[in-house]
Design a protein around this motif. Structure first.
Motif, short mmCIF file in Angstrom:
data_model
loop_
_atom_site.label_atom_id
_atom_site.label_comp_id
_atom_site.label_asym_id
_atom_site.label_seq_id
_atom_site.Cartn_x
_atom_site.Cartn_y
_atom_site.Cartn_z
N VAL A 48 -5.07 8.85 49.23
CA VAL A 48 -4.82 7.42 49.09
C VAL A 48 -5.79 6.88 48.04
N GLU A 49 -5.23 6.21 47.03
CA GLU A 49 -6.04 5.62 45.97
C GLU A 49 -6.00 4.10 46.08
N ALA A 50 -7.18 3.50 45.99
CA ALA A 50 -7.32 2.04 46.04
C ALA A 50 -8.31 1.66 44.96
N GLY A 51 -7.81 1.13 43.86
CA GLY A 51 -8.68 0.82 42.73
C GLY A 51 -9.28 2.10 42.19
N THR A 52 -10.62 2.15 42.13
CA THR A 52 -11.29 3.35 41.63
C THR A 52 -11.66 4.31 42.77
N ASP A 53 -11.40 3.91 44.01
CA ASP A 53 -11.69 4.76 45.17
C ASP A 53 -10.50 5.65 45.49
N SER A 54 -10.80 6.86 45.95
CA SER A 54 -9.76 7.81 46.35
C SER A 54 -10.27 8.56 47.58
N VAL A 55 -9.43 8.66 48.62
CA VAL A 55 -9.80 9.43 49.81
C VAL A 55 -8.69 10.43 50.11
N ARG A 56 -9.10 11.56 50.66
CA ARG A 56 -8.14 12.60 51.04
C ARG A 56 -8.36 12.90 52.52
N PHE A 57 -7.27 13.05 53.25
CA PHE A 57 -7.39 13.33 54.67
C PHE A 57 -6.27 14.22 55.15
N GLY A 58 -6.49 14.81 56.33
CA GLY A 58 -5.53 15.74 56.89
C GLY A 58 -5.68 15.83 58.40
N PRO A 59 -5.14 16.89 59.01
CA PRO A 59 -5.12 17.04 60.47
C PRO A 59 -6.50 16.86 61.11
N GLY A 60 -6.50 16.07 62.18
CA GLY A 60 -7.74 15.84 62.93
C GLY A 60 -8.55 14.66 62.46
N ASP A 61 -8.18 14.05 61.33
CA ASP A 61 -8.93 12.90 60.82
C ASP A 61 -8.45 11.60 61.46
N LEU A 62 -9.40 10.72 61.73
CA LEU A 62 -9.12 9.35 62.14
C LEU A 62 -9.33 8.50 60.88
N VAL A 63 -8.34 7.73 60.50
CA VAL A 63 -8.40 6.96 59.26
C VAL A 63 -8.20 5.48 59.60
N VAL A 64 -9.08 4.63 59.06
CA VAL A 64 -8.98 3.18 59.28
C VAL A 64 -8.79 2.50 57.93
#
Length: 86
Positions: A48-64
């Motif tokens: 997920v990209e938001a402006g200049t920030d980018s995060v990557r996630f997968g199984p077992g992650d809690l994302v807010v």
């Protein structure tokens, strides 16, 4: 606005497992959060990209995702998640 990605506590995982499930095949799409969303990733690989920030996630992650966030989802491998708003 920061996207939070971490491992859930056992209590959070138990609470999330009764929430609705959402799935999406590999794709790319814009998204806007008009309210906070918390999700537990069951399968997949997402950036997920938001402006200049980018995060990557997968199984077992809690994302807010914070309220007011505009971003682009890049689903690299089919995603399946439990989610709740508010």
């Amino acid at each position: 606005m920061k996207i939070e990605v971490r491992k859930p506590t056992p209590e959070e995982e138990t609470q999330m497992r009764v929430c609705p499930t959402w799935e999406k095949e590999p794709s790319e799409f814009p998204w806007y959060y008009d309210e906070k969303e918390t999700c537990l990733i069951l399968e997949g690989d997402v950036v997920v990209e938001a402006g200049t920030d980018s995060v990557r996630f997968g199984p077992g992650d809690l994302v807010v995702f914070p309220q007011g966030l505009s971003c682009t989802w890049k689903v690299l491998r089919k995603v399946r998640k439990h989610y709740k708003f508010g």
